[in-house]
Write a protein that holds these residues in place. Structure first.
Motif, PDB file in Angstrom:
ATOM      1  N   GLU A  77       0.827  -1.211   0.000  1.00  0.00           N
ATOM      2  CA  GLU A  77       0.000   0.000   0.000  1.00  0.00           C
ATOM      3  C   GLU A  77       0.859   1.257   0.000  1.00  0.00           C
ATOM      4  N   LEU A  78       1.981   1.237   0.737  1.00  0.00           N
ATOM      5  CA  LEU A  78       2.878   2.395   0.745  1.00  0.00           C
ATOM      6  C   LEU A  78       3.479   2.626  -0.639  1.00  0.00           C
ATOM      7  N   GLU A  79       3.864   1.539  -1.294  1.00  0.00           N
ATOM      8  CA  GLU A  79       4.406   1.678  -2.652  1.00  0.00           C
ATOM      9  C   GLU A  79       3.357   2.261  -3.601  1.00  0.00           C
ATOM     10  N   GLU A  80       2.136   1.796  -3.449  1.00  0.00           N
ATOM     11  CA  GLU A  80       1.056   2.322  -4.289  1.00  0.00           C
ATOM     12  C   GLU A  80       0.793   3.795  -3.984  1.00  0.00           C
ATOM     13  N   ALA A  81       0.838   4.162  -2.706  1.00  0.00           N
ATOM     14  CA  ALA A  81       0.639   5.559  -2.312  1.00  0.00           C
ATOM     15  C   ALA A  81       1.754   6.436  -2.855  1.00  0.00           C
ATOM     16  N   LEU A  82       3.001   5.941  -2.770  1.00  0.00           N
ATOM     17  CA  LEU A  82       4.136   6.700  -3.313  1.00  0.00           C
ATOM     18  C   LEU A  82       3.986   6.895  -4.816  1.00  0.00           C
ATOM     19  N   ALA A  83       3.606   5.820  -5.522  1.00  0.00           N
ATOM     20  CA  ALA A  83       3.391   5.931  -6.974  1.00  0.00           C
ATOM     21  C   ALA A  83       2.282   6.930  -7.290  1.00  0.00           C
ATOM     22  N   THR A  84       1.249   6.934  -6.448  1.00  0.00           N
ATOM     23  CA  THR A  84       0.140   7.884  -6.653  1.00  0.00           C
ATOM     24  C   THR A  84       0.621   9.316  -6.515  1.00  0.00           C
ATOM     25  N   MET A  85       1.396   9.615  -5.472  1.00  0.00           N
ATOM     26  CA  MET A  85       1.882  10.981  -5.269  1.00  0.00           C
ATOM     27  C   MET A  85       2.846  11.398  -6.377  1.00  0.00           C
ATOM     28  N   LEU A  86       3.714  10.482  -6.810  1.00  0.00           N
ATOM     29  CA  LEU A  86       4.616  10.800  -7.928  1.00  0.00           C
ATOM     30  C   LEU A  86       3.831  11.076  -9.200  1.00  0.00           C
ATOM     31  N   ASP A  87       2.750  10.312  -9.395  1.00  0.00           N
ATOM     32  CA  ASP A  87       1.904  10.534 -10.575  1.00  0.00           C
ATOM     33  C   ASP A  87       1.202  11.888 -10.502  1.00  0.00           C
ATOM     34  N   ILE A  88       0.757  12.264  -9.299  1.00  0.00           N
ATOM     35  CA  ILE A  88       0.112  13.584  -9.128  1.00  0.00           C
ATOM     36  C   ILE A  88       1.113  14.701  -9.424  1.00  0.00           C
ATOM     37  N   ILE A  89       2.350  14.551  -8.899  1.00  0.00           N
ATOM     38  CA  ILE A  89       3.375  15.577  -9.162  1.00  0.00           C
ATOM     39  C   ILE A  89       3.670  15.666 -10.648  1.00  0.00           C
ATOM     40  N   LYS A  90       3.763  14.496 -11.309  1.00  0.00           N
ATOM     41  CA  LYS A  90       4.010  14.499 -12.766  1.00  0.00           C
ATOM     42  C   LYS A  90       2.851  15.156 -13.512  1.00  0.00           C
ATOM     43  N   SER A  91       1.625  14.840 -13.090  1.00  0.00           N
ATOM     44  CA  SER A  91       0.452  15.427 -13.734  1.00  0.00           C
ATOM     45  C   SER A  91       0.434  16.942 -13.575  1.00  0.00           C
ATOM     46  N   VAL A  92       0.789  17.407 -12.361  1.00  0.00           N
ATOM     47  CA  VAL A  92       0.854  18.855 -12.114  1.00  0.00           C
ATOM     48  C   VAL A  92       1.922  19.486 -12.989  1.00  0.00           C
ATOM     49  N   ASN A  93       3.097  18.840 -13.049  1.00  0.00           N
ATOM     50  CA  ASN A  93       4.193  19.375 -13.861  1.00  0.00           C
ATOM     51  C   ASN A  93       3.821  19.417 -15.340  1.00  0.00           C
ATOM     52  N   ASP A  94       3.212  18.322 -15.833  1.00  0.00           N
ATOM     53  CA  ASP A  94       2.808  18.275 -17.244  1.00  0.00           C
ATOM     54  C   ASP A  94       1.774  19.343 -17.558  1.00  0.00           C
ATOM     55  N   SER A  95       0.822  19.550 -16.658  1.00  0.00           N
ATOM     56  CA  SER A  95      -0.219  20.550 -16.903  1.00  0.00           C
ATOM     57  C   SER A  95       0.374  21.948 -16.946  1.00  0.00           C
ATOM     58  N   MET A  96       1.441  22.191 -16.158  1.00  0.00           N
ATOM     59  CA  MET A  96       2.113  23.498 -16.191  1.00  0.00           C
ATOM     60  C   MET A  96       2.712  23.756 -17.571  1.00  0.00           C
ATOM     61  N   HIS A  97       3.265  22.702 -18.172  1.00  0.00           N
ATOM     62  CA  HIS A  97       3.791  22.853 -19.534  1.00  0.00           C
ATOM     63  C   HIS A  97       2.656  22.991 -20.537  1.00  0.00           C
ATOM     64  N   GLN A  98       1.591  22.235 -20.335  1.00  0.00           N
ATOM     65  CA  GLN A  98       0.494  22.201 -21.312  1.00  0.00           C
ATOM     66  C   GLN A  98      -0.169  23.563 -21.474  1.00  0.00           C
ATOM     67  N   ILE A  99      -0.343  24.308 -20.372  1.00  0.00           N
ATOM     68  CA  ILE A  99      -1.030  25.598 -20.467  1.00  0.00           C
ATOM     69  C   ILE A  99      -0.186  26.630 -21.197  1.00  0.00           C
ATOM     70  N   ALA A 100       1.110  26.326 -21.426  1.00  0.00           N
ATOM     71  CA  ALA A 100       1.981  27.279 -22.124  1.00  0.00           C
ATOM     72  C   ALA A 100       1.985  27.065 -23.634  1.00  0.00           C
ATOM     73  N   ILE A 101       1.162  26.102 -24.145  1.00  0.00           N
ATOM     74  CA  ILE A 101       1.092  25.874 -25.594  1.00  0.00           C
ATOM     75  C   ILE A 101       0.337  27.022 -26.243  1.00  0.00           C
ATOM     76  N   THR A 102       0.927  27.585 -27.309  1.00  0.00           N
ATOM     77  CA  THR A 102       0.287  28.679 -28.048  1.00  0.00           C
ATOM     78  C   THR A 102       0.173  28.298 -29.513  1.00  0.00           C
ATOM     79  N   GLY A 103      -0.838  28.841 -30.183  1.00  0.00           N
ATOM     80  CA  GLY A 103      -0.969  28.661 -31.630  1.00  0.00           C
ATOM     81  C   GLY A 103      -1.760  27.446 -32.042  1.00  0.00           C
ATOM     82  N   TYR A 104      -2.159  26.575 -31.082  1.00  0.00           N
ATOM     83  CA  TYR A 104      -2.951  25.410 -31.447  1.00  0.00           C
ATOM     84  C   TYR A 104      -4.420  25.813 -31.526  1.00  0.00           C
ATOM     85  N   GLU A 105      -5.024  25.634 -32.705  1.00  0.00           N
ATOM     86  CA  GLU A 105      -6.369  26.131 -32.936  1.00  0.00           C
ATOM     87  C   GLU A 105      -7.450  25.259 -32.301  1.00  0.00           C
TER      88      GLU A 105
END
Length: 900
Positions: free
Chosen positions: A741-769
């Motif tokens: 369960e701890l391993e699963e929880a750690l993977a979940t938090m790492l996935d949340i951090i990755k999702s947050v990081n990816d979304s930060m990059h995603q909102i900076a996309i310009t020019g896509y119609e």
């Protein structure tokens, strides 16, 4: 030379040489030779030799430009009519034509002079001077038009040459002028439409309703005028086409000459071009007009949103001011009436908010271009409505509890007074007998039964029931009444003991002293052991100064620390204390500090923005920008304060439950994604307004050593802290029951951090119609070297493409792969801000992948449309390449399974 090169090269038109054409020294009658060669006739013209060279060349050049390229390539047939002239005129005509004719010649027919002497001279002259004319085509001398008929059919010759071809020079000039005018009209109209279309494409959409309405009206008026111009042009072309076809319409036996047929084809082609131009313009206008209408809808929606939001905020502020829970039944009933009035007052704004949110959802369903702007506002409106409704329900619950409490306290007080009166009213002399004592006991027992009806028999349950509303004042009053109940109960107990003795055995008469019937006993009650339930009703909160929330000298309630409460017990179990408990303690302690810091930000800064005494200190750029500066910080505070902190505090005795807390709250922790996405906007606003007096005053009141921007960074730091604590926890729990369960929880938090990081990059996309949210989940993103190979391209282009890589930032979604160019800009001397300019996209349903490229184990290929386009991608490491290949394979495999 530069000026000549820059001049516009424009072909001759009839209007330019209208006077020369009217002189009729050369005509294009429309007749054709047997092989379709166009015929140009030089009729008898007295002053032919006196025609200026420029005029002659312009007319001949213009006439040769009229037939189609196919007809002109056959070669022109020239007929020179000099029957009434002399040999000198024949010679001059041939010489001029030979030297200045711009077209391809096939035959030259000369109708020689009809007079005998001139004919003889012409025969001799043509033999002597034939070579001087430098013509590479035969020159055929004819004695009469009948000889000409042997070479050219009569139907292709005008009446002057003995033919039947109808030709009117004035009408011919009129048709040519009209056709060329129409062609110019078509060109001008197309240019006007193109210019207007360019202006529309470059128009920036306004930010308010009035400007948007004005722009829409202006563009619509311009569009209507251009449509009128188009209609006039089409009408002009149709009229011209009717005029050209008039002979055929007038007489069924008439036929149009080849030149007239070409004129018809020309006008029809121009009309077709005009129709295509109109269709393309209508298609573009439809999209632009839709965008303007959607922009106007958006501006109305934003305007209504601001008004409704302001009304709702005032409503919530008014509701927040209803903090009083009342100190009596009458006061609570009045508060309930005021709450009811506020609820009724809020119905109209709430209905408007719900209606506006529904309207926003309809705009989204209608594929509005500003979905990313509309959806958060709809969510915000529904959230405020839900908050008001929930807060109203909570207020009613609290006031209902308060009303019930005060009613019970009143009843309890009345019960005490009634009990005291009962004891005082029992006659002493009647109680001396056994029968009198038993009667008094029955009265007392019946009265004590009524205590249960008022739920006063168990003080512990009484306190637990009203714990949520026990203010210090109410608590003191309740304790006073409870004490009074105990005193009265003690009086009843003593009276019962005395009466039972009297009822059991008659003894010597005793004169008992009854209490005064009008007041409760003033003597101190005998010391007896009170029930534990009553002692436990006293509430003790530890008051502590700590963190930003307490730096201003204000006291904040600190949650009772279970670990401290059990310190003595744990000291006896020192051998069982392990590192897991230390990690849990650290997590709980830092979580409490984090909650206090969030509270200090909200109370010390965000709430102060609504303080009327500080409004004049708020800079204009910060007005109505609280949501931008703080994002969803209140939502984060509510989650941690009300939910998450309490759940992890329950893990102090059982650390194995910690992993379940994170797994259970996986979806709730996604709120950090919204906060991080808003962070760039918040930082930009802070850079603009951070040095204002308002923030300095707030910082002074809180006695903070750091400015607000340091505290706004806390949520970003906190979300990354959890995975570190989980890693440490995992080290202490290897091979135990909770490891998985701890391993699963750690993977979940790492996935949340990755999702947050990816979304930060995603909102900076310009020019896509398109709408990025429709591309599915963002799986990976990163920078690569990219080579392109287009199968249809030129070889040199292909070689160059393979030689020179492009720096591209790739975004892998479940439905699409985006290629962007990373750009970094300095913002007022601060750190660089990255943006990603959209360059290309590939649908994942049509791509293939080659994992290994010869010569480099960091490269892989993605090909598109059966290798029509190939993208060679080089990662920074083999591990990164393998990660991307694995993720792409999962997408392709998922698509294959879906197809199956």
């Amino acid at each position: 030379t530069d000026e000549i090169m820059q001049q516009e090269i424009r072909p001759l038109v009839a209007v330019d040489i209208i006077e020369q054409l009217h002189r009729q020294f050369a005509i294009l009658s429309g007749g054709r030779g047997k092989d379709g060669a166009p015929i140009i006739t030089f009729p008898e013209f007295a002053g032919f030799s006196e025609i200026p060279d420029d005029d002659f060349l312009n007319v001949v050049t213009y006439l040769t430009s009229i037939p189609s390229l196919e007809a002109a390539s056959i070669g022109f047939i020239i007929i020179i009519d000099r029957r009434r002239d002399k040999w000198s005129a024949v010679k001059a005509s041939l010489t001029r034509i030979a030297g200045a004719f711009p077209g391809n010649l096939q035959l030259v027919f000369v109708l020689r002079p009809s007079r005998f002497i001139q004919r003889a001279i012409a025969d001799i002259g043509i033999k002597l001077y034939r070579d001087d004319f430098k013509m590479k085509v035969p020159i055929i001398m004819l004695n009469s038009v009948s000889d000409l008929h042997g070479y050219i059919d009569k139907s292709q010759l005008t009446r002057e040459l003995g033919g039947t071809l109808e030709y009117g020079h004035s009408q011919w000039i009129h048709h040519r002028t009209a056709i060329e005018n129409f062609a110019m009209t078509v060109k001008t109209t197309a240019q006007m439409l193109q210019t207007f279309g360019t202006d529309l494409a470059e128009t920036e959409l306004p930010n308010d309703v009035q400007c948007t309405e004005e722009l829409l009206s202006s563009h619509t008026d311009h569009h209507s005028k251009l449509k009128d111009e188009l209609k006039l042009a089409v009408k002009q072309g149709a009229t011209l086409l009717t005029c050209i076809r008039e002979p055929v319409t007038r007489s069924a036996n008439s036929k149009l000459s080849p030149d007239e047929l070409e004129n018809v084809a020309t006008v029809e082609r121009l009309l077709a071009q005009l129709d295509e131009t109109e269709k393309a313009f209508d298609q573009f206008w439809t999209k632009h007009h839709l965008k303007l209408e959607q922009c106007l809808q958006l501006r109305h929606f934003e305007h209504d949103f601001r008004e409704v939001k302001l009304t709702l905020d005032n409503l919530m502020e008014t509701q927040a001011g209803f903090a009083d829970i009342g100190d009596s039944v009458t006061r609570v009933e009045n508060l309930l009436k005021e709450q009811k009035h506020l609820e009724e007052k809020g119905q109209e704004p709430l209905e408007k908010a719900q209606s506006l949110a529904l309207h926003g959802e309809q705009l989204i369903q209608n594929n509005h271009y500003a979905v990313d702007s509309i959806r958060p506002k709809c969510v915000e409106l529904r959230r405020i409505c839900d908050d008001f409704t929930n807060e109203t329900k909570k207020k009613y619950d609290i006031l209902g509890k308060s009303l019930e409490l005060h009613k019970q306290l009143d009843k309890a007080s009345q019960w005490c007074e009634a009990g005291i009166y009962l004891l005082a009213s029992q006659a002493v002399d009647k109680c001396q007998s056994q029968e009198g004592a038993e009667t008094a006991l029955v009265e007392i027992e019946k009265f004590l039964v009524t205590a249960k009806e008022h739920q006063l028999s168990n003080p512990k349950e009484f306190y637990n029931q009203f714990d949520m509303i026990l203010t210090p004042e109410i608590k003191a009053n309740a304790q006073r009444i409870v004490q009074k109940l105990e005193d009265v109960q003690e009086m009843f107990d003593k009276r019962q003991v005395s009466l039972k003795k009297l009822a059991a055995k008659q003894t010597r008469p005793v004169q008992p002293v009854a209490p005064h019937p009008e007041s409760s006993p003033k003597r101190a009650s005998p010391k007896i052991t009170r029930p534990a339930a009553v002692e436990n009703t006293s509430y003790h909160f530890q008051v502590r100064r700590r963190g930003p929330a307490a730096q201003n000298g204000n006291h904040a309630l600190v949650y009772p620390r279970i670990a401290d409460c059990n310190a003595k017990q744990k000291s006896c179990m020192g051998s069982l204390v392990n590192k897991s408990h230390h990690i849990i303690n650290e997590l709980i302690e830092t979580e409490r500090v984090y909650v206090e810091e969030l509270q200090s930000i909200i109370e010390g800064y965000a709430s102060e923005m609504d303080n009327p005494n500080l409004v004049h200190l708020i800079p204009s750029a910060l007005q109505n920008k609280k949501e931008i500066l703080f994002g969803n910080l209140p939502e984060i505070y509510y989650f941690h304060n009300r939910i998450f902190l309490k759940e992890i505090e329950n893990c102090i005795e059982n650390p194995d439950l910690l992993a379940r807390c994170f797994l259970k709250r996986k979806e709730d922790l996604q709120i950090y994604e919204k906060y991080c996405q808003n962070k760039p906007r918040s930082e930009a606003l802070w850079r603009q307004c951070g040095d204002s007096i308002f923030f300095q005053e707030c910082q002074r009141k809180l006695d903070h050593k750091l400015s607000l921007d340091a505290y706004l960074l806390k949520p970003v730091q906190r979300i990354t802290k959890y995975q570190l604590l989980l890693k440490e926890m995992l080290k202490c729990s290897k091979n135990s029951e909770g490891t998985a369960e701890l391993e699963e929880a750690l993977a979940t938090m790492l996935d949340i951090i990755k999702s947050v990081n990816d979304s930060m990059h995603q909102i900076a996309i310009t020019g896509y119609e398109g709408d990025v949210s429709e591309l599915g989940k963002l799986l990976m993103q990163g920078s690569f070297n990219v080579w392109t190979d287009h199968k249809k391209g030129h070889n040199k282009v292909k070689d160059l493409a393979r030689f020179k890589p492009m720096q591209r930032h790739l975004f892998l979604y479940t439905k699409m792969l985006l290629f962007c160019k990373k750009r970094e800009e300095n913002t007022d001397g601060h750190e660089k801000t990255a943006s990603y300019s959209f360059k290309n996209s590939l649908k994942m349903s049509t791509v293939g992948i080659t994992e290994n490229v010869k010569g480099d184990n960091k490269k892989f290929e993605i090909w598109y449309n059966g290798r029509e386009e190939v993208y060679i991608i080089q990662a920074s490491s083999v591990e990164l390449k393998n990660t991307w290949i694995s993720e792409i394979r999962k997408v392709l495999t998922g698509q294959l399974e879906a197809c199956r």
